[in-house]
Write a protein that holds these residues in place. Structure first.
Motif, mmCIF file in Angstrom:
data_model
loop_
_atom_site.group_PDB
_atom_site.id
_atom_site.type_symbol
_atom_site.label_atom_id
_atom_site.label_comp_id
_atom_site.label_asym_id
_atom_site.label_seq_id
_atom_site.Cartn_x
_atom_site.Cartn_y
_atom_site.Cartn_z
ATOM 1 N N SER A 121 -27.884 65.439 39.718
ATOM 2 C CA SER A 121 -27.660 66.832 39.363
ATOM 3 C C SER A 121 -28.414 67.664 40.390
ATOM 4 O O SER A 121 -29.545 67.328 40.711
ATOM 5 C CB SER A 121 -28.211 67.100 37.975
ATOM 6 O OG SER A 121 -27.978 68.424 37.585
ATOM 7 N N ASP A 122 -27.831 68.695 40.932
ATOM 8 C CA ASP A 122 -26.492 69.240 40.772
ATOM 9 C C ASP A 122 -25.653 68.785 41.970
ATOM 10 O O ASP A 122 -26.155 68.743 43.088
ATOM 11 C CB ASP A 122 -26.561 70.746 40.777
ATOM 12 C CG ASP A 122 -27.469 71.317 39.688
ATOM 13 O OD1 ASP A 122 -28.085 70.556 38.919
ATOM 14 O OD2 ASP A 122 -27.608 72.544 39.620
ATOM 15 N N THR A 123 -24.393 68.553 41.739
ATOM 16 C CA THR A 123 -23.575 68.050 42.849
ATOM 17 C C THR A 123 -22.072 68.251 42.643
ATOM 18 O O THR A 123 -21.585 68.224 41.515
ATOM 19 C CB THR A 123 -23.864 66.546 43.086
ATOM 20 O OG1 THR A 123 -23.229 66.130 44.297
ATOM 21 C CG2 THR A 123 -23.371 65.684 41.931
ATOM 22 N N LEU A 124 -21.409 68.442 43.754
ATOM 23 C CA LEU A 124 -19.964 68.325 43.802
ATOM 24 C C LEU A 124 -19.613 66.852 43.660
ATOM 25 O O LEU A 124 -20.469 65.987 43.862
ATOM 26 C CB LEU A 124 -19.454 68.819 45.166
ATOM 27 C CG LEU A 124 -19.470 70.329 45.410
ATOM 28 C CD1 LEU A 124 -19.369 70.631 46.898
ATOM 29 C CD2 LEU A 124 -18.309 70.988 44.661
ATOM 30 N N TYR A 125 -18.352 66.564 43.372
ATOM 31 C CA TYR A 125 -17.894 65.175 43.373
ATOM 32 C C TYR A 125 -18.143 64.585 44.760
ATOM 33 O O TYR A 125 -17.881 65.233 45.773
ATOM 34 C CB TYR A 125 -16.401 65.107 43.046
ATOM 35 C CG TYR A 125 -15.880 63.697 43.140
ATOM 36 C CD1 TYR A 125 -16.037 62.822 42.079
ATOM 37 C CD2 TYR A 125 -15.267 63.235 44.303
ATOM 38 C CE1 TYR A 125 -15.589 61.518 42.168
ATOM 39 C CE2 TYR A 125 -14.820 61.929 44.409
ATOM 40 C CZ TYR A 125 -14.978 61.075 43.336
ATOM 41 O OH TYR A 125 -14.546 59.786 43.436
ATOM 42 N N SER A 126 -18.665 63.368 44.791
ATOM 43 C CA SER A 126 -19.023 62.782 46.080
ATOM 44 C C SER A 126 -18.653 61.299 46.116
ATOM 45 O O SER A 126 -19.167 60.500 45.326
ATOM 46 C CB SER A 126 -20.532 62.956 46.308
ATOM 47 O OG SER A 126 -21.003 62.029 47.257
ATOM 48 N N GLU A 127 -17.756 60.952 47.053
ATOM 49 C CA GLU A 127 -17.349 59.544 47.224
ATOM 50 C C GLU A 127 -18.537 58.724 47.730
ATOM 51 O O GLU A 127 -18.694 57.567 47.361
ATOM 52 C CB GLU A 127 -16.199 59.445 48.237
ATOM 53 C CG GLU A 127 -14.819 59.676 47.660
ATOM 54 C CD GLU A 127 -14.347 58.576 46.701
ATOM 55 O OE1 GLU A 127 -14.820 57.430 46.774
ATOM 56 O OE2 GLU A 127 -13.493 58.891 45.846
ATOM 57 N N ARG A 128 -19.362 59.375 48.553
ATOM 58 C CA ARG A 128 -20.533 58.658 49.068
ATOM 59 C C ARG A 128 -21.442 58.241 47.906
ATOM 60 O O ARG A 128 -21.982 57.131 47.883
ATOM 61 C CB ARG A 128 -21.294 59.568 50.041
ATOM 62 C CG ARG A 128 -22.471 58.851 50.701
ATOM 63 C CD ARG A 128 -23.244 59.756 51.627
ATOM 64 N NE ARG A 128 -24.342 59.058 52.273
ATOM 65 C CZ ARG A 128 -25.356 59.661 52.867
ATOM 66 N NH1 ARG A 128 -25.400 60.981 52.930
ATOM 67 N NH2 ARG A 128 -26.336 58.965 53.423
ATOM 68 N N GLY A 137 -20.637 74.560 43.474
ATOM 69 C CA GLY A 137 -21.247 73.296 43.907
ATOM 70 C C GLY A 137 -21.546 72.356 42.752
ATOM 71 O O GLY A 137 -22.575 71.664 42.767
ATOM 72 N N HIS A 138 -20.652 72.330 41.774
ATOM 73 C CA HIS A 138 -20.872 71.473 40.605
ATOM 74 C C HIS A 138 -19.687 70.533 40.369
ATOM 75 O O HIS A 138 -18.679 70.604 41.071
ATOM 76 C CB HIS A 138 -21.116 72.335 39.360
ATOM 77 C CG HIS A 138 -22.464 72.988 39.355
ATOM 78 N ND1 HIS A 138 -23.625 72.264 39.275
ATOM 79 C CD2 HIS A 138 -22.834 74.289 39.434
ATOM 80 C CE1 HIS A 138 -24.657 73.103 39.307
ATOM 81 N NE2 HIS A 138 -24.210 74.334 39.411
ATOM 82 N N ARG A 158 -24.365 66.854 46.964
ATOM 83 C CA ARG A 158 -23.675 67.942 47.676
ATOM 84 C C ARG A 158 -23.693 69.184 46.810
ATOM 85 O O ARG A 158 -22.862 69.347 45.925
ATOM 86 C CB ARG A 158 -22.223 67.540 47.942
ATOM 87 C CG ARG A 158 -22.060 66.387 48.910
ATOM 88 C CD ARG A 158 -20.609 65.917 48.934
ATOM 89 N NE ARG A 158 -19.690 66.996 49.290
ATOM 90 C CZ ARG A 158 -18.403 67.036 48.928
ATOM 91 N NH1 ARG A 158 -17.882 66.077 48.190
ATOM 92 N NH2 ARG A 158 -17.638 68.034 49.314
ATOM 93 N N HIS A 159 -24.676 70.055 47.055
ATOM 94 C CA HIS A 159 -24.805 71.275 46.260
ATOM 95 C C HIS A 159 -24.864 72.472 47.208
ATOM 96 O O HIS A 159 -24.732 72.304 48.426
ATOM 97 C CB HIS A 159 -26.053 71.146 45.376
ATOM 98 C CG HIS A 159 -26.173 72.168 44.283
ATOM 99 N ND1 HIS A 159 -25.105 72.614 43.544
ATOM 100 C CD2 HIS A 159 -27.258 72.833 43.788
ATOM 101 C CE1 HIS A 159 -25.526 73.506 42.669
ATOM 102 N NE2 HIS A 159 -26.824 73.665 42.789
ATOM 103 N N ARG A 160 -25.118 73.659 46.675
ATOM 104 C CA ARG A 160 -25.162 74.857 47.530
ATOM 105 C C ARG A 160 -26.395 74.884 48.423
ATOM 106 O O ARG A 160 -26.433 75.579 49.434
ATOM 107 C CB ARG A 160 -25.163 76.131 46.663
ATOM 108 C CG ARG A 160 -24.019 76.223 45.686
ATOM 109 C CD ARG A 160 -23.835 77.642 45.169
ATOM 110 N NE ARG A 160 -25.008 78.186 44.491
ATOM 111 C CZ ARG A 160 -25.322 77.926 43.226
ATOM 112 N NH1 ARG A 160 -24.570 77.107 42.504
ATOM 113 N NH2 ARG A 160 -26.377 78.462 42.660
#
Lengths: 309, 309
Positions: A211-218, A247-248, A141-143
């Motif tokens: 990388s790069d990502t928001l925190y993601s439960e998935r 988005g990090h 999950r990034h921009r």
């Protein structure tokens, strides 16, 4: 059998004098797989004495410059070196056009084929497999559309218990069948289950690059029990607002993914250049997940079964 | 007043673990001018602690990747740092389209203007000047349109001989006129020529950058009496055939240009990665032109009046 990752670049968007932009190279049984290809990747490959001609597959996570701008120079160098074997590049659809435009512009008469494979950043898919490794996408999950990669050793062939070959006087054909998973039936009709006849020398090891990502439960579910997890940790948790905005993830969030997924070991990097002391990021992560290490350019980490970390 | 060149990259097309692709940065009175921008230029600028925000002008010699592939990352970094001042890029016409395509693709909402100035690789033209420096193109002979650059300090203002101000009781207006080159006429009609009234504190110094190019007699004329000349020396003269084939020079040829042009000092670089010992190239050049030095990444050379070398 070697399974290791060497860090070629570990900076976030702004490289520093010590950290090149993102690139990891996986050695899976002496074949190299590149993940991301930031500016200077070819220089780092030379510096760390990694034979670049063993790279046939490059996996790109997304189209931001700090993850891809080294690929044109690398391909140009492959061409100058007279490379013959096909090069497979995997990435999001949006990057394909500018990728080929640059390859066309910066290389004359390519001596090898470059094949761009579009990956779907929203699906979990096996995009590559051979007898050594299976590569699966990890939606992030990034921009912009972004995908991580999970590299898992291919299941090893079963080993037959040698003492049983003599005991049951097994023929070659029977041995092959058993190695392929069959049970064995004795002349008196007794069935010996395959599990008693064979053993696995070692479990397939796995490495995930996120990388790069928001925190993601998935993502937690997708990297469950991975042996070695690289998860970006661009910010300290005190800068969570910035992390969300860009988005990090924070170091705390990276560690939370590792903890919840029960991985063997966590690597963190991609730190914002605002932090002068990476120990702060390490400490934050280790409070949640002690088996955390900070990556630095040039370090190599062996991927081991998680039970051994 | 500082006038120096720092070598950011000195490899030929294939970078090595010690040599990045081509880039030189000129410090002219504390303003930085970049010539060529090979992959990793932004990393070298950080490593050698050169303040990249002082770069407002980038001069590109030609469109081969080893001379330009660092510019997209550098401009992207300028943007992330919130740069405001215009950036002027000078290069051949052929590069303009792919240049802008990449800038558009790899940067979001540029915080500054990027202006691409097309230079004519066949003409000798002053393409830039300010009160410190004058930049002139040097047509080169390579496989693709290629242009070198001559950076010469702007002529210094004349200094008036202080003792004459009292002697002739000069007014401010008269002093300004004399500094601008006028003669001075005494009340009795005697004309004191300007040369007797003024002196030049130092002659403008000059630096020429010539890469990539075949040996060129025309170039000899264009770099006549330059204080510091950088001339590529990709090959040893025993490999002259290869030099001709690829549009490059040998160390002997670079030294011949320096000798015939009567420059102060010669710098050579851009060596083919086939040579393991750069001393061989240095020796070959020094046999013809003793004041030759080999460039290495990170070295800084002060540009001095040729008489002092």
């Amino acid at each position: 059998m070697t399974f290791s990752v060497t860090i070629l670049g570990s900076s976030s968007a702004l490289p520093t004098s010590k950290r090149f932009p993102s690139a990891h190279v996986l050695n899976v049984h002496e074949r190299l797989f590149l993940i991301d290809c930031g500016e200077g990747t070819q220089i780092q490959l030379r510096r760390f004495k990694l034979p670049m001609n063993r790279i046939n597959h490059i996996f790109l996570t997304h189209s931001h410059g700090d993850h891809v701008l080294g690929i044109f120079g690398l391909i140009s160098t492959f061409n100058l070196l007279g490379r013959k074997s096909d090069l497979h590049v995997y990435g999001v659809a949006d990057f394909e056009d500018i990728f080929y435009k640059n390859i066309d512009y910066f290389t004359d008469q390519l001596s090898f084929k470059v094949i761009y494979h579009v990956v779907d950043p929203f699906k979990v898919e096996t995009i590559y497999s051979d007898k050594h490794v299976v590569v699966t996408t990890l939606p992030l999950r990034h921009r912009v559309p972004t995908v991580g990669y999970l590299l898992r050793e291919a299941p090893r062939p079963l080993n037959i218990r040698k003492e049983l070959i003599a005991k049951y006087n097994l023929s070659l054909a029977e041995i092959v069948k058993i190695k392929n998973g069959s049970d064995y039936t004795l002349n008196n009709g007794t069935v010996i289950p395959n599990a008693e006849l064979t053993y696995i020398s070692s479990l397939p090891r796995s490495y995930a690059y996120c990388s790069d990502t928001l925190y993601s439960e998935r993502l937690v579910g997708l990297v469950k029990n991975v042996d070695l997890l690289y998860h970006e940790a661009t910010f300290l948790h005190s800068d969570l607002r910035l992390a969300r905005l860009t988005g990090h993830s924070t170091a705390q969030q990276a560690a939370t993914v590792a903890l919840k997924a029960g991985v063997g070991k966590l690597l963190i990097g991609h730190f914002s250049s605002r932090y002068k002391n990476e120990k702060d990021l390490q400490r934050e992560a280790q409070e949640i997940f002690p088996a955390t290490e900070v990556v630095n350019d040039g370090l190599t980490f062996s991927v081991e079964p998680k039970s051994t970390y």
